[in-house]
Design a protein around this motif. Sequence first.
Motif, PDB file in Angstrom:
ATOM      1  N   ILE A  87      11.997   8.591   9.740  1.00 13.18           N
ATOM      2  CA  ILE A  87      12.827   7.389   9.632  1.00 13.18           C
ATOM      3  C   ILE A  87      13.089   7.050   8.172  1.00 13.18           C
ATOM      4  N   MET A  88      12.064   7.145   7.332  1.00 15.46           N
ATOM      5  CA  MET A  88      12.237   6.830   5.915  1.00 15.46           C
ATOM      6  C   MET A  88      13.231   7.778   5.250  1.00 15.46           C
ATOM      7  N   GLU A  89      13.169   9.055   5.590  1.00 12.79           N
ATOM      8  CA  GLU A  89      14.093  10.025   5.000  1.00 12.79           C
ATOM      9  C   GLU A  89      15.528   9.766   5.452  1.00 12.79           C
ATOM     10  N   MET A  90      15.710   9.449   6.743  1.00  9.53           N
ATOM     11  CA  MET A  90      17.060   9.175   7.232  1.00  9.53           C
ATOM     12  C   MET A  90      17.589   7.876   6.644  1.00  9.53           C
ATOM     13  N   PHE A  91      16.745   6.866   6.527  1.00  5.12           N
ATOM     14  CA  PHE A  91      17.157   5.615   5.899  1.00  5.12           C
ATOM     15  C   PHE A  91      17.533   5.831   4.432  1.00  5.12           C
ATOM     16  N   LYS A  92      16.828   6.753   3.800  1.00  4.59           N
ATOM     17  CA  LYS A  92      17.164   7.077   2.407  1.00  4.59           C
ATOM     18  C   LYS A  92      18.543   7.709   2.336  1.00  4.59           C
ATOM     19  N   LEU A  93      18.821   8.639   3.244  1.00  2.38           N
ATOM     20  CA  LEU A  93      20.133   9.275   3.282  1.00  2.38           C
ATOM     21  C   LEU A  93      21.225   8.246   3.551  1.00  2.38           C
ATOM     22  N   LEU A  94      20.967   7.333   4.470  1.00  2.00           N
ATOM     23  CA  LEU A  94      21.946   6.308   4.828  1.00  2.00           C
ATOM     24  C   LEU A  94      22.001   5.180   3.800  1.00  2.00           C
ATOM     25  N   LYS A  95      21.144   5.259   2.806  1.00  2.00           N
ATOM     26  CA  LYS A  95      21.047   4.265   1.721  1.00  2.00           C
ATOM     27  C   LYS A  95      20.667   2.872   2.241  1.00  2.00           C
ATOM     28  N   ILE A  96      20.010   2.833   3.371  1.00  2.00           N
ATOM     29  CA  ILE A  96      19.545   1.550   3.915  1.00  2.00           C
ATOM     30  C   ILE A  96      18.411   1.003   3.068  1.00  2.00           C
ATOM     31  N   THR A  97      17.472   1.856   2.694  1.00  2.00           N
ATOM     32  CA  THR A  97      16.337   1.383   1.888  1.00  2.00           C
ATOM     33  C   THR A  97      16.743   1.109   0.444  1.00  2.00           C
ATOM     34  N   ASP A  98      17.867   1.652   0.014  1.00  2.00           N
ATOM     35  CA  ASP A  98      18.386   1.290  -1.306  1.00  2.00           C
ATOM     36  C   ASP A  98      18.932  -0.125  -1.298  1.00  2.00           C
ATOM     37  N   GLU A  99      19.612  -0.460  -0.224  1.00  2.00           N
ATOM     38  CA  GLU A  99      20.266  -1.763  -0.135  1.00  2.00           C
ATOM     39  C   GLU A  99      19.305  -2.866   0.284  1.00  2.00           C
ATOM     40  N   LEU A 100      18.340  -2.528   1.126  1.00  2.00           N
ATOM     41  CA  LEU A 100      17.393  -3.532   1.625  1.00  2.00           C
ATOM     42  C   LEU A 100      15.982  -3.093   1.238  1.00  2.00           C
ATOM     43  N   LYS A 101      15.538  -3.533   0.083  1.00  3.26           N
ATOM     44  CA  LYS A 101      14.245  -3.090  -0.456  1.00  3.26           C
ATOM     45  C   LYS A 101      13.083  -3.512   0.438  1.00  3.26           C
ATOM     46  N   SER A 102      13.224  -4.638   1.111  1.00  3.50           N
ATOM     47  CA  SER A 102      12.134  -5.095   1.973  1.00  3.50           C
ATOM     48  C   SER A 102      11.862  -4.093   3.090  1.00  3.50           C
ATOM     49  N   THR A 103      12.908  -3.416   3.556  1.00  8.32           N
ATOM     50  CA  THR A 103      12.726  -2.395   4.588  1.00  8.32           C
ATOM     51  C   THR A 103      11.898  -1.240   4.058  1.00  8.32           C
ATOM     52  N   LEU A 104      12.193  -0.815   2.844  1.00  3.91           N
ATOM     53  CA  LEU A 104      11.414   0.255   2.218  1.00  3.91           C
ATOM     54  C   LEU A 104       9.960  -0.161   2.074  1.00  3.91           C
ATOM     55  N   LEU A 105       9.728  -1.397   1.641  1.00  2.00           N
ATOM     56  CA  LEU A 105       8.355  -1.877   1.462  1.00  2.00           C
ATOM     57  C   LEU A 105       7.614  -1.938   2.793  1.00  2.00           C
ATOM     58  N   ASP A 106       8.291  -2.399   3.832  1.00  5.44           N
ATOM     59  CA  ASP A 106       7.651  -2.498   5.154  1.00  5.44           C
ATOM     60  C   ASP A 106       7.292  -1.113   5.685  1.00  5.44           C
ATOM     61  N   LEU A 107       8.203  -0.159   5.531  1.00  5.00           N
ATOM     62  CA  LEU A 107       7.929   1.194   6.019  1.00  5.00           C
ATOM     63  C   LEU A 107       6.842   1.867   5.190  1.00  5.00           C
ATOM     64  N   GLU A 108       6.835   1.620   3.886  1.00  2.00           N
ATOM     65  CA  GLU A 108       5.779   2.190   3.045  1.00  2.00           C
ATOM     66  C   GLU A 108       4.418   1.604   3.403  1.00  2.00           C
ATOM     67  N   GLU A 109       4.396   0.297   3.689  1.00  2.00           N
ATOM     68  CA  GLU A 109       3.133  -0.322   4.092  1.00  2.00           C
ATOM     69  C   GLU A 109       2.660   0.258   5.426  1.00  2.00           C
ATOM     70  N   LEU A 110       3.582   0.425   6.368  1.00  2.56           N
ATOM     71  CA  LEU A 110       3.241   1.040   7.652  1.00  2.56           C
ATOM     72  C   LEU A 110       2.670   2.436   7.429  1.00  2.56           C
ATOM     73  N   LYS A 111       3.328   3.213   6.618  1.00  4.10           N
ATOM     74  CA  LYS A 111       2.866   4.578   6.342  1.00  4.10           C
ATOM     75  C   LYS A 111       1.498   4.574   5.683  1.00  4.10           C
ATOM     76  N   ASN A 112       1.312   3.733   4.683  1.00  6.98           N
ATOM     77  CA  ASN A 112       0.023   3.687   3.968  1.00  6.98           C
ATOM     78  C   ASN A 112      -1.110   3.239   4.887  1.00  6.98           C
ATOM     79  N   ASN A 113      -0.829   2.284   5.755  1.00  7.07           N
ATOM     80  CA  ASN A 113      -1.856   1.848   6.704  1.00  7.07           C
ATOM     81  C   ASN A 113      -2.226   2.975   7.664  1.00  7.07           C
ATOM     82  N   LEU A 114      -1.225   3.696   8.150  1.00 11.53           N
ATOM     83  CA  LEU A 114      -1.501   4.811   9.058  1.00 11.53           C
ATOM     84  C   LEU A 114      -2.300   5.906   8.353  1.00 11.53           C
ATOM     85  N   ILE A 115      -1.991   6.145   7.086  1.00  9.93           N
ATOM     86  CA  ILE A 115      -2.750   7.140   6.318  1.00  9.93           C
ATOM     87  C   ILE A 115      -4.209   6.718   6.188  1.00  9.93           C
TER      88      ILE A 115
END
Length: 767
Positions: A655-683
């Motif tokens: 999802i993060m890679e596709m959002f990067k391609l679609l530039k969603i996480t570029d435009e909405l930084k909070s989405t990137l932060l939420d997904l990174e937090e989800l990923k880090n917690n799962l790790i």
Amino acid sequence: MSDNLKRILIAVIGIILIVAIFASIFFVFKNKKNKKVSEPVDIATSTDNETSDNLGDLIESSRLIGGLPTSDEKIGVNFSGSKDNNLIEYVSFFDYYKPITDNLNLNLPNYSLPFNIKTEVVNYYDFSRKINLDSSINSLNTDGFAVVNNSLSSNNFYSIYDELYKKQIPLLITSDFLVYYYQQILKETFKDVEKNIFYSNLWDINEYLYEKANNRYGETLKITGDVNDRVLEAQRLTAAYFAVSLELLKPDSKQINSKNDINNKTLFTPFEAEDYSFIVPDYLKVDVDKEVALIKKAKSLSKSPVLLYDRDYKDFVIPDEYKNNAKLNNFYLATEWLSSNFPLYYQSEECRDCSLDFDDWRISIISSSYIAQDIFNNYELKNNWARIYKTLAFFKGLRGDLTYVHYRDALTSLFGDNYKIEEIFSDNNTESVNNLYKLRNKVLEYNFLDIEGGIDKQTKNKLGVKMLTDFYWPNDYIFNTLSYPNVSNYQGDNLNNNITYCKINDINQRCNGFSLDVLALVNKDSVNNNSYYLENSNYNNYNKALDSLKSQISQFSNIWHYNNYWETLSLIKEYLINDKSKMPTYAQNANWQKQELYSAVSFWANLQLPVDNLSVYQKYQDQSIVSGDNEFINYNYIEPNLSLINEQLANVNMIMEMFKLLKITDELKSTLLDLEELKNNLIQIKEIMIKELNSEELSTEDIKFISLFSRAYKLDSAGNKVLEIRGSNNKTIKYDISSLKLKIIVSKFNNQKALSIGPTFSYIESR
């Protein structure tokens, strides 16, 4: 110069500066807003080298169920990987899926069963004084785990964990909570994207397409005059189509935050109300106003004033999860309108129940050709629309159906790259009607799988092209395939535990599917010995119909990551097939596997239910860990399932890679932060799981993480927790996951057995 004159001059200069500053701010904001369509999502010139280098391979492999077509589905259009091409519509989420595997030599902390919990479990007496274990003693002694009714005052995941913590009871992070947490974050992420990106994107797209259509109509009208001309009428229909969409998107007076309450994010600000304003021109006003009124009433079957055929306006009933936010409310109505059908057939002997007569059909076909052309000829707009389409297709599911891409490809194939709609469909062109038939026949060459919602081509009254296809999960198709008449007579003699039968012509037939049908598709071995499944699948031709479904699925190896529905089934599959020999003692028995089925069904149901409304609670608190009162947390535990956590991580990466391609996480930084937090917690969760499976002692930080992670939020309001699916004969199955149970596990810590507890899904299946 006098002092008074100096003061006046200074005041005038100050006023000029203030006006200039506000004017600059206003210009920057407006300019930024106006750039939304003109800033392309340019995958060909991406700064991500890996994305650019691999794009050709991604496009060649793509096939998105319920989405836009892939390169190998294009008709008569050559693909070139040059920078002049911008083919984001042919890339799918699953192109970025990479499975995660582990090669671990585990030192499992096993113990022998049965045992005596009262003498062999170190925290039994303290635990039993706080949680009544009387009904679960036998299960704990023989299986090493038990599932009990919830005796706490709390009734949701986060509040249960908080209550357990306050009672000083060791916390168990269950797989159920991990999946709930994962699904909740993805639901919240999708809603944020809809509200903060897609609303404004959709406005810009519709505004551009309306202006294009309106100007074209005006220019043609100057030349032809107000005459009975089908091309002119098609141009008018195109303008009306997007005018309706803008009317649905724009704020009404009740949706504007006139009190300027900065904390109220559910309404439009006065500035947004001005920015998203639209006035319907006089030549469209009557039809557009009538159409919008019918949509907002959402009550009856009526003839569409714009599209000129009967449609059921109850389709515009707004789901509860969209009602409480003005942007989401309007976005939903607009997307539903954009899923309107432009029919491929007209009323004739060939299709008696089609919705348009021949003349209106001609106008509709020409109008849909204009829509396809206008979107495709502006690659910035096309890419912005594709990212909305792709994301909706993944998170909500879209029916496999004809879209503007199919029309554009067919038009180009038939009439060349430089075709002109005004010429090929003109009333003065003797081939115009024949050209319409050619276009229809070329578009009909596309095929869609039944399981992706493909409409039977013999059902001519439903065939058509849409700007946005219908929202679709494959439940209906799966359950209908496994019901009468495909699956027929009941073969058993006891209907006491049967939820799938009804009488047809005084014979017990299978009238609806049920939850374990879905699990049978995922992993038949998991249900083969389940009495509930065996009773409800005991019908003539059931296994044959199930094999037919599996055959369709097997045609596409990547189907498990086409959208969130299939991705959830993939998650369930990994959860169920996890090698039990690499799990602790309590997981290596039939009762555990039976409990896993209940959890798996709940994962499937929860996916399809609305998001919960949560607020931050313990998330950022750094509570000290001391050896006195907090000693109980040393027995905090995470139910270890590496297959599940690996699948979650792989999906988040995708999802993060596709959002990067679609530039969603570029435009909405909070989405990137939420997904990174989800990923880090799962790790971090995975690291703790590996320690547990290796009999390693958890660190203070690990133990503290479990306490804080499980209580990070509190529930403000819950979404609907009852999934309803209607089968044949109007039989409705309800899947109720509104209540939770408690799972108790005996784990081994430093050669000592100890109890921990956490919430688990409980579902009730009824009709």
